[in-house]
Design a protein around this motif. Structure first.
Motif, PDB file in Angstrom:
ATOM      1  N   TYR A  88       0.838  -1.200   0.000  1.00 23.11           N
ATOM      2  CA  TYR A  88       0.000   0.000   0.000  1.00 23.11           C
ATOM      3  C   TYR A  88       0.873   1.251   0.000  1.00 23.11           C
ATOM      4  CZ  TYR A  88      -4.243  -2.705   1.127  1.00 23.11           C
ATOM      5  OH  TYR A  88      -5.310  -3.569   1.084  1.00 23.11           O
ATOM      6  N   GLY A  89       1.940   1.223   0.809  1.00 24.46           N
ATOM      7  CA  GLY A  89       2.872   2.346   0.825  1.00 24.46           C
ATOM      8  C   GLY A  89       3.541   2.552  -0.521  1.00 24.46           C
ATOM      9  N   GLN A  90       3.880   1.456  -1.187  1.00 23.56           N
ATOM     10  CA  GLN A  90       4.490   1.564  -2.515  1.00 23.56           C
ATOM     11  C   GLN A  90       3.548   2.264  -3.485  1.00 23.56           C
ATOM     12  OE1 GLN A  90       5.286  -2.589  -3.294  1.00 23.56           O
ATOM     13  NE2 GLN A  90       7.407  -2.429  -2.608  1.00 23.56           N
ATOM     14  N   GLN A  91       2.284   1.851  -3.480  1.00 25.77           N
ATOM     15  CA  GLN A  91       1.322   2.446  -4.402  1.00 25.77           C
ATOM     16  C   GLN A  91       1.039   3.903  -4.051  1.00 25.77           C
ATOM     17  OE1 GLN A  91      -0.005   0.932  -7.244  1.00 25.77           O
ATOM     18  NE2 GLN A  91       1.643  -0.493  -6.769  1.00 25.77           N
ATOM     19  N   LYS A  92       0.975   4.181  -2.756  1.00 23.78           N
ATOM     20  CA  LYS A  92       0.794   5.572  -2.328  1.00 23.78           C
ATOM     21  C   LYS A  92       1.907   6.450  -2.864  1.00 23.78           C
ATOM     22  CE  LYS A  92       0.910   8.418   1.896  1.00 23.78           C
ATOM     23  NZ  LYS A  92       0.947   8.384   3.378  1.00 23.78           N
ATOM     24  N   MET A  93       3.145   5.983  -2.774  1.00 21.49           N
ATOM     25  CA  MET A  93       4.272   6.805  -3.180  1.00 21.49           C
ATOM     26  C   MET A  93       4.381   6.919  -4.695  1.00 21.49           C
ATOM     27  SD  MET A  93       5.068   7.912  -0.357  1.00 21.49           S
ATOM     28  CE  MET A  93       6.297   9.025  -1.028  1.00 21.49           C
ATOM     29  N   ILE A  94       3.950   5.907  -5.440  1.00 18.41           N
ATOM     30  CA  ILE A  94       3.915   6.042  -6.901  1.00 18.41           C
ATOM     31  C   ILE A  94       3.054   7.238  -7.280  1.00 18.41           C
ATOM     32  CG2 ILE A  94       3.061   5.006  -9.050  1.00 18.41           C
ATOM     33  CD1 ILE A  94       3.906   2.274  -7.891  1.00 18.41           C
ATOM     34  N   SER A 103      10.420  12.333   1.666  1.00 15.53           N
ATOM     35  CA  SER A 103       9.505  11.531   2.478  1.00 15.53           C
ATOM     36  C   SER A 103       9.228  10.205   1.804  1.00 15.53           C
ATOM     37  CB  SER A 103       8.183  12.288   2.683  1.00 15.53           C
ATOM     38  OG  SER A 103       7.506  12.444   1.445  1.00 15.53           O
ATOM     39  N   PHE A 104       8.723   9.259   2.600  1.00 13.01           N
ATOM     40  CA  PHE A 104       8.220   8.007   2.052  1.00 13.01           C
ATOM     41  C   PHE A 104       7.174   7.458   3.014  1.00 13.01           C
ATOM     42  CE2 PHE A 104      11.796   6.799   4.720  1.00 13.01           C
ATOM     43  CZ  PHE A 104      11.362   5.656   5.374  1.00 13.01           C
ATOM     44  N   ALA A 105       6.422   6.478   2.565  1.00  7.62           N
ATOM     45  CA  ALA A 105       5.346   5.897   3.360  1.00  7.62           C
ATOM     46  C   ALA A 105       5.735   4.492   3.801  1.00  7.62           C
ATOM     47  CB  ALA A 105       4.057   5.855   2.548  1.00  7.62           C
ATOM     48  N   PRO A 106       5.922   4.264   5.112  1.00  5.52           N
ATOM     49  CA  PRO A 106       6.164   2.895   5.581  1.00  5.52           C
ATOM     50  C   PRO A 106       4.972   1.984   5.304  1.00  5.52           C
ATOM     51  CG  PRO A 106       6.815   4.506   7.238  1.00  5.52           C
ATOM     52  CD  PRO A 106       6.054   5.249   6.182  1.00  5.52           C
ATOM     53  N   ASP A 107       3.762   2.541   5.308  1.00  3.83           N
ATOM     54  CA  ASP A 107       2.586   1.809   4.852  1.00  3.83           C
ATOM     55  C   ASP A 107       1.638   2.823   4.233  1.00  3.83           C
ATOM     56  OD1 ASP A 107       1.235   3.086   6.937  1.00  3.83           O
ATOM     57  OD2 ASP A 107       1.360   1.364   8.263  1.00  3.83           O
ATOM     58  N   GLY A 108       0.383   2.451   4.023  1.00  5.33           N
ATOM     59  CA  GLY A 108      -0.529   3.348   3.339  1.00  5.33           C
ATOM     60  C   GLY A 108      -1.027   4.506   4.173  1.00  5.33           C
ATOM     61  N   LEU A 109      -0.710   4.523   5.454  1.00  3.77           N
ATOM     62  CA  LEU A 109      -1.316   5.516   6.335  1.00  3.77           C
ATOM     63  C   LEU A 109      -0.502   6.782   6.517  1.00  3.77           C
ATOM     64  CD1 LEU A 109      -3.435   6.450   8.377  1.00  3.77           C
ATOM     65  CD2 LEU A 109      -2.221   5.130  10.123  1.00  3.77           C
ATOM     66  N   TYR A 110       0.778   6.655   6.893  1.00  4.56           N
ATOM     67  CA  TYR A 110       1.499   7.848   7.339  1.00  4.56           C
ATOM     68  C   TYR A 110       2.804   8.040   6.574  1.00  4.56           C
ATOM     69  CZ  TYR A 110       4.503   4.702  10.119  1.00  4.56           C
ATOM     70  OH  TYR A 110       5.374   3.717  10.524  1.00  4.56           O
ATOM     71  N   TRP A 111       3.431   9.203   6.839  1.00  2.00           N
ATOM     72  CA  TRP A 111       4.688   9.555   6.204  1.00  2.00           C
ATOM     73  C   TRP A 111       5.844   9.492   7.197  1.00  2.00           C
ATOM     74  CZ3 TRP A 111       0.798  13.322   4.467  1.00  2.00           C
ATOM     75  CH2 TRP A 111       0.516  13.221   3.095  1.00  2.00           C
ATOM     76  N   ALA A 112       7.011   9.141   6.692  1.00  2.00           N
ATOM     77  CA  ALA A 112       8.270   9.277   7.420  1.00  2.00           C
ATOM     78  C   ALA A 112       9.131  10.283   6.663  1.00  2.00           C
ATOM     79  CB  ALA A 112       8.996   7.938   7.523  1.00  2.00           C
ATOM     80  N   ILE A 113       9.694  11.222   7.406  1.00  2.00           N
ATOM     81  CA  ILE A 113      10.552  12.244   6.823  1.00  2.00           C
ATOM     82  C   ILE A 113      12.009  11.869   7.073  1.00  2.00           C
ATOM     83  CG2 ILE A 113      11.113  14.704   6.792  1.00  2.00           C
ATOM     84  CD1 ILE A 113       8.238  14.037   5.966  1.00  2.00           C
ATOM     85  N   ILE A 114      12.813  11.889   6.025  1.00  2.00           N
ATOM     86  CA  ILE A 114      14.246  11.621   6.173  1.00  2.00           C
ATOM     87  C   ILE A 114      14.888  12.846   6.808  1.00  2.00           C
ATOM     88  CG2 ILE A 114      16.392  11.103   4.966  1.00  2.00           C
ATOM     89  CD1 ILE A 114      14.657   9.798   2.765  1.00  2.00           C
ATOM     90  N   LYS A 115      15.475  12.671   7.976  1.00  2.00           N
ATOM     91  CA  LYS A 115      15.955  13.839   8.719  1.00  2.00           C
ATOM     92  C   LYS A 115      17.455  14.077   8.593  1.00  2.00           C
ATOM     93  CE  LYS A 115      16.337  11.421  13.192  1.00  2.00           C
ATOM     94  NZ  LYS A 115      15.836  11.397  14.580  1.00  2.00           N
ATOM     95  N   GLU A 116      18.206  13.137   8.030  1.00  6.83           N
ATOM     96  CA  GLU A 116      19.634  13.351   7.858  1.00  6.83           C
ATOM     97  C   GLU A 116      19.917  14.006   6.510  1.00  6.83           C
ATOM     98  OE1 GLU A 116      21.739   9.740   8.399  1.00  6.83           O
ATOM     99  OE2 GLU A 116      21.341   9.628  10.541  1.00  6.83           O
ATOM    100  N   LYS A 117      21.017  14.717   6.422  1.00  4.31           N
ATOM    101  CA  LYS A 117      21.387  15.348   5.159  1.00  4.31           C
ATOM    102  C   LYS A 117      21.677  14.321   4.085  1.00  4.31           C
ATOM    103  CE  LYS A 117      23.188  19.627   7.159  1.00  4.31           C
ATOM    104  NZ  LYS A 117      24.365  20.528   7.308  1.00  4.31           N
ATOM    105  N   LYS A 118      22.201  13.177   4.523  1.00  4.16           N
ATOM    106  CA  LYS A 118      22.457  12.092   3.587  1.00  4.16           C
ATOM    107  C   LYS A 118      21.759  10.842   4.097  1.00  4.16           C
ATOM    108  CE  LYS A 118      26.954  13.640   1.846  1.00  4.16           C
ATOM    109  NZ  LYS A 118      28.371  13.281   1.641  1.00  4.16           N
TER     110      LYS A 118
END
Length: 300
Positions: A74-80, A157-172
């Protein structure tokens, strides 16, 4: 300001989702709406194409049937769908979620207000989770009461599943499965509701949804095959008005009446949420899960 709406969908007709009503409810406040449409044989794609809506952009996809854990497909499809958005804001609305026409003006003003506020990365809605029919709500802390559904499209950002977002907080991004390298988005509470009808669909759709969805959660049964097997203490009456666009769907596809199973035995999880409800009444807290950090509150 440019706003991109987006969602993903597969077998929406067969599973009884109000996806046409969902899309139409948000079109007045978005400049485009992107749908990742998985391969279906029930006419879902054709139903979307028949809308002949210039704001609607359809991306046909193939689901990864090898991904059977934690609903990550679900997260994959959300991010597409999200990666095809071109707006300043990316507005995620699922196929069973609907906006009320009375809230659109305030929502649009909030998006403009926070566009130039760098501390606000996302906008969070209140949730009205209908349960068993369209006259009852799932009120327990077991159901998420608020969720971030609008995100700055410039964030990594990316979605671990279809519900919420995770923000990448490191510069790399160094890879690896390390939660410390991600965080929840910083959000303003809109104090506006999303009307969630997934668990108000007629019972004829419930078993089909359980069969379709649970195959992507190898570690648990994420979707129940019956409305009745729930603690009645988690449910309360709905005394508001439904979005006008939902009137036909409610008449034709909603479950007519919630009936609890008198023989249902409380689960360990339900007992925990009964205890949480007492704590909430005593101390006025909120023990529901939030996948965002609250930094602002909209009062417009």
């Amino acid at each position: 300001m440019k706003v991109s709406g987006f969602s993903f969908l597969r077998d929406g007709v067969r599973l009884g989702y109000p996806f046409v009503e969902s899309i139409r409810s948000v079109l007045p406040v978005v400049d485009e709406f992107v749908v990742a449409v998985g391969k279906s044989d029930d006419g879902t794609l054709e139903r979307l194409q028949a809308l002949e809506e210039p704001k609607l952009r359809l991306v046909e996809t193939t689901w990864n049937e090898q991904c059977r854990s934690h609903g990550f497909v679900y997260g994959q499809q959300k991010m597409i769908a999200q990666y095809n958005c071109t707006g300043d804001w990316a507005f995620y609305l699922e196929g069973d979620e609907v906006l009320h026409e009375d809230d659109l003006d305030s929502l649009q003003r909030a998006m403009r207000h926070y566009l130039d506020d760098p501390k606000v990365e996302a906008l969070a809605f209140d949730y009205l989770h209908f349960y068993g029919d369209t006259q009852h709500l799932h009120l327990s802390s077991q159901a998420y009461r608020k969720a971030a559904r609008i995100l700055r499209n410039s964030l990594r950002s990316f979605a671990p599943d279809g519900l919420y977002w995770a923000i990448i907080k490191e510069k790399k991004w160094h890879g690896g499965r390390n939660k410390r390298r991600t965080r929840y988005p910083r959000a303003a509470a809109l104090n506006l509701p999303i009307y969630h009808y997934g668990n108000a669909r007629h019972e004829r759709y419930v078993q089909a949804k359980a069969d379709a969805g649970n195959q992507y959660w190898s570690e648990k049964q994420a979707f129940s095959s019956s409305y009745g097997d729930l603690d009645p203490a988690q449910v309360g009456p709905f005394d508001g008005t439904h979005p006008a666009i939902m009137s036909d769907w409610i008449r034709e596809h909603a479950n007519p009446e919630l009936r609890f199973n008198p023989g249902h035995q409380l689960t360990r999880r339900e007992k925990k949420h009964r205890f949480n409800a007492r704590l909430e009444r005593w101390f006025g807290g909120d023990f529901s899960k939030r996948h965002f950090s609250l930094v602002r509150s909209w009062d417009g």
